[in-house]
Design an enzyme around this catalytic site. Structure first.
Site, short mmCIF file in Angstrom:
data_model
loop_
_atom_site.label_atom_id
_atom_site.label_comp_id
_atom_site.label_asym_id
_atom_site.label_seq_id
_atom_site.Cartn_x
_atom_site.Cartn_y
_atom_site.Cartn_z
CE LYS A 1 -4.20 -2.01 1.39
NZ LYS A 1 -5.65 -1.81 2.11
CE LYS B 1 -6.85 -8.05 -1.06
NZ LYS B 1 -8.15 -7.68 -0.72
CE LYS C 1 -13.73 -3.71 1.42
NZ LYS C 1 -12.92 -2.97 2.23
#
Ligand code: ATP
Ligand code: MG
Length: 334
Positions: A112, A196, A199
């Site tokens: 991230k 993966k 969202k």
């Protein structure tokens, strides 16, 4: 009854079918055998800098999707993380027990942070797994149902609980077990079946629970499958990641076994499988969306459910936190 805790971040207007299969479906299955707490982890979502009005809306939408998916607020405690301030209080205590190097090894942070860049990456993103450990230890949770991507964070939670027990005496914390169900714990992106589905990175390959059902059907029909000349339909994640992912989704939305579905479509080409799966997904999504919208049309009732959940959660959290603070040697207030 043993206790379980789990949560999802309100980082999108809709959850993905990966969140449903990997987590929500497991939550619902476990809520009878355990005292369950299911949390909308809004403080975690702050790590991606949401607009305030958007965050408020997404928090309610996430809660509505828990309910639509079958979380029963009579049997389980449904709460919003920021309504229980003990989460952040325990997070500080745990951050002083977490090695800097240990936190630096978390792969989700590295991924991230790489996407957010040096400027966008906050200390909060770095300490995210510590807050997650606090979420779990705060309720003496014995079991944490999550997807495969959370395995490393769960390991850290376990290590911290064990460390507390070593440093401050047995019984300081309950060591939580991860509940990760093999074969459904990682749903893959429909366009990139080795990545993966997520969202906050939702693109054409993420199937959203609240999206227009026609668009959802289209996403299934245009899913990337394997360049396999034999057109075999079988569950084989290594050789056939795309087809295996579709079989997992098919099984989850119909309740039928993966092998049974594979046998039905083997030798018939991928097109038949996709068309029927698209229909099955629509049949699953329509009533789900109806239920979610019913809750969203009555925010007062939804907020009442959340207020009740916060109160019940705090009643569990307060004595646990007091116990841990006492073990740490913090002078009780009087
Ligand atoms: P974000 O992109 O904001 O991190 P996310 O889709 O990863 O969103 P989270 O809120 O981080 O969702 O995770 C909620 C739960 O869903 C966790 O238990 C996580 O392990 C699980 N989960 C997330 N993505 C998947 C997936 N593709 N397959 C199975 N489980 C998943
Ligand atoms: Mg995530």
């Amino acid at each position: 009854k043993q206790r379980i805790f789990s949560g999802m971040q309100p980082t999108h207007d809709s959850l993905t079918i990966g969140n449903y299969i990997g987590a929500l479906q497991q939550w619902v299955a476990l809520q009878d055998s355990y005292e369950a707490l299911y949390c909308v982890v809004d403080l975690h979502a702050l790590t991606v800098h949401p607009d305030p009005a958007v965050l408020r809306e997404r928090t309610r939408r996430t809660a509505a999707q828990y309910l639509a998916g079958g979380v029963d607020p009579e049997r389980s405690i449904l709460l919003v993380q920021s309504h229980v301030p003990e989460h952040t209080e325990l997070a500080w205590l745990l951050s002083c027990q977490t090695g800097f190097g240990e936190a630096s090894r978390m792969t989700q942070f590295k991924d991230k942070a790489a996407r957010q860049g040096t400027e966008g990456t906050t200390v909060g993103l770095f300490t995210y797994p510590v807050l997650m450990a606090a979420d779990i230890l705060l309720y003496d949770a014995a079991l944490v149902p999550v997807g495969e991507d959370q395995r490393q964070h769960l390991e850290l939670s376990r290590d911290l609980a064990e460390r507390l027990n070593t440093r401050f005496g047995e019984g300081t914390a309950v060591v939580p077990d991860a509940h990760i169900v093999r074969d459904v714990a990682k749903i893959y992106d429909l366009q990139e079946p080795t990545a993966k589905m997520s969202k906050s990175e939702a693109g054409k390959g993420s199937l959203l629970l609240l999206e227009d059902v026609k668009r959802a059907a289209k996403k299934i029909k245009s899913a990337v499958t394997d360049a396999d000349e034999t057109y075999g339909v079988r569950f084989d994640p290594a050789e056939k990641p795309g087809i295996s992912n579709l079989l997992t989704i098919f099984s989850a939305v119909t309740g039928r076994g993966v092998d049974e579905i594979a046998a039905e479509y083997d030798g018939r080409g991928y097109g038949h499988l996709k068309v029927d799966l698209a229909d099955a997904v629509v049949a699953f999504l329509e009533p789900f969306q109806q239920r979610a919208n019913d809750y969203l049309e009555d925010p007062a009732e939804l907020d009442a459910v959340l207020a009740d959940g916060a109160e019940r959660a705090r009643a569990i959290a307060r004595p646990v936190l007091d116990r841990i603070k006492d073990r740490f040697g913090l002078l009780p207030a009087r």
